[in-house]
Scaffold this motif. Structure first.
Motif, short mmCIF file in Angstrom:
data_model
loop_
_atom_site.label_atom_id
_atom_site.label_comp_id
_atom_site.label_asym_id
_atom_site.label_seq_id
_atom_site.Cartn_x
_atom_site.Cartn_y
_atom_site.Cartn_z
N GLY A 35 2.66 10.04 -2.04
CA GLY A 35 2.61 10.02 -0.58
C GLY A 35 1.95 8.76 -0.08
N TRP A 36 2.35 8.37 1.11
CA TRP A 36 1.68 7.28 1.82
C TRP A 36 0.88 7.89 2.96
N PHE A 37 -0.35 7.47 3.08
CA PHE A 37 -1.27 7.93 4.10
C PHE A 37 -1.84 6.70 4.82
N ARG A 38 -2.38 6.93 5.99
CA ARG A 38 -3.01 5.82 6.70
C ARG A 38 -4.22 6.32 7.46
N GLN A 39 -5.13 5.39 7.69
CA GLN A 39 -6.33 5.70 8.47
C GLN A 39 -6.63 4.52 9.38
N ALA A 40 -6.55 4.79 10.66
CA ALA A 40 -6.89 3.78 11.66
C ALA A 40 -8.38 3.85 11.97
N PRO A 41 -8.96 2.77 12.45
CA PRO A 41 -10.39 2.78 12.78
C PRO A 41 -10.74 3.89 13.75
N GLY A 42 -11.73 4.67 13.38
CA GLY A 42 -12.19 5.74 14.25
C GLY A 42 -11.32 6.97 14.25
N LYS A 43 -10.31 7.00 13.40
CA LYS A 43 -9.42 8.15 13.36
C LYS A 43 -9.40 8.77 11.98
N GLU A 44 -8.94 10.01 11.93
CA GLU A 44 -8.83 10.68 10.65
C GLU A 44 -7.60 10.16 9.87
N ARG A 45 -7.67 10.31 8.57
CA ARG A 45 -6.55 9.94 7.73
C ARG A 45 -5.37 10.87 8.03
N GLU A 46 -4.17 10.30 8.05
CA GLU A 46 -2.98 11.11 8.27
C GLU A 46 -1.90 10.75 7.26
N THR A 90 10.48 -1.50 12.85
CA THR A 90 10.15 -1.28 14.26
C THR A 90 8.68 -0.90 14.42
N LEU A 91 7.82 -1.69 13.84
CA LEU A 91 6.40 -1.38 13.85
C LEU A 91 5.82 -1.43 15.26
N LYS A 92 4.86 -0.55 15.50
CA LYS A 92 4.21 -0.43 16.79
C LYS A 92 2.73 -0.74 16.65
N LEU A 93 2.09 -1.02 17.77
CA LEU A 93 0.65 -1.30 17.75
C LEU A 93 -0.11 -0.15 17.09
N GLU A 94 0.33 1.07 17.35
CA GLU A 94 -0.38 2.24 16.83
C GLU A 94 -0.17 2.47 15.33
N ASP A 95 0.66 1.64 14.70
CA ASP A 95 0.81 1.72 13.24
C ASP A 95 -0.28 0.94 12.52
N THR A 96 -1.11 0.24 13.25
CA THR A 96 -2.21 -0.50 12.65
C THR A 96 -3.16 0.47 11.95
N ALA A 97 -3.39 0.22 10.66
CA ALA A 97 -4.23 1.12 9.87
C ALA A 97 -4.35 0.58 8.45
N LEU A 129 -4.15 -3.21 4.21
CA LEU A 129 -4.31 -3.20 5.66
C LEU A 129 -3.06 -3.72 6.35
N VAL A 130 -2.58 -2.95 7.31
CA VAL A 130 -1.46 -3.34 8.16
C VAL A 130 -2.00 -3.54 9.58
#
Length: 134
Positions: A35-46, A90-97, A129-130
């Motif tokens: 699996g691929w997971f991500r965690q943005a600053p201040g947010k939980e891992r998803e 089609t990356l979005k700003l909210e994909d930063t993590a 980091l993306v």
């Protein structure tokens, strides 16, 4: 002991693409659901995307995606390279993590997703980091 190493992250503009790699050593990644997971600053891992082990589906590999990734991200395997990829379009700003791959032996993609949701996966890479920014 299976070890995972992610690579391929970096800066990208909105609308751009990146391909992340999760390379394994110490075992055959084919026998693991990944699996691929991500965690943005201040947010939980998803969780983002999942692919079953070779024994996890009777019709080849099965995959599933978080709603945020559907239609934009694709998870795939290269058996010869012992690597799993995450193609992100089609990356979005909210994909930063920080993006991590994780693996579970002999699981389906759904089983790995459930374990991830419960925080029960114990094989992780170090992350890549993306950063999506204009």
């Amino acid at each position: 002991q299976l070890q995972l190493v992610e690579s391929g992250g970096g800066p990208v503009q909105p609308g751009g693409s990146l391909r992340l790699s999760c390379a394994a050593s110490g075992g055959s990644l084919d026998s693991y659901a990944v699996g691929w997971f991500r965690q943005a600053p201040g947010k939980e891992r998803e969780g983002v995307a999942y692919i079953s082990s070779i024994g996890g589906s009777s019709t080849g590999y099965s995959t599933n995606y978080a709603d945020s990734a559907k239609g934009r991200f694709t998870i795939s395997r290269d058996i010869s390279r012992n690597t799993v990829y995450l193609q992100m379009n089609t990356l979005k700003l909210e994909d930063t993590a920080e993006y991590y791959c994780a693996a579970g032996p002999g699981l389906t993609d759904v089983e790995l997703r459930r374990l991830g949701d419960m925080g029960l996966i114990d094989r992780w890479g170090q992350g890549t980091l993306v950063t999506v920014s204009s």
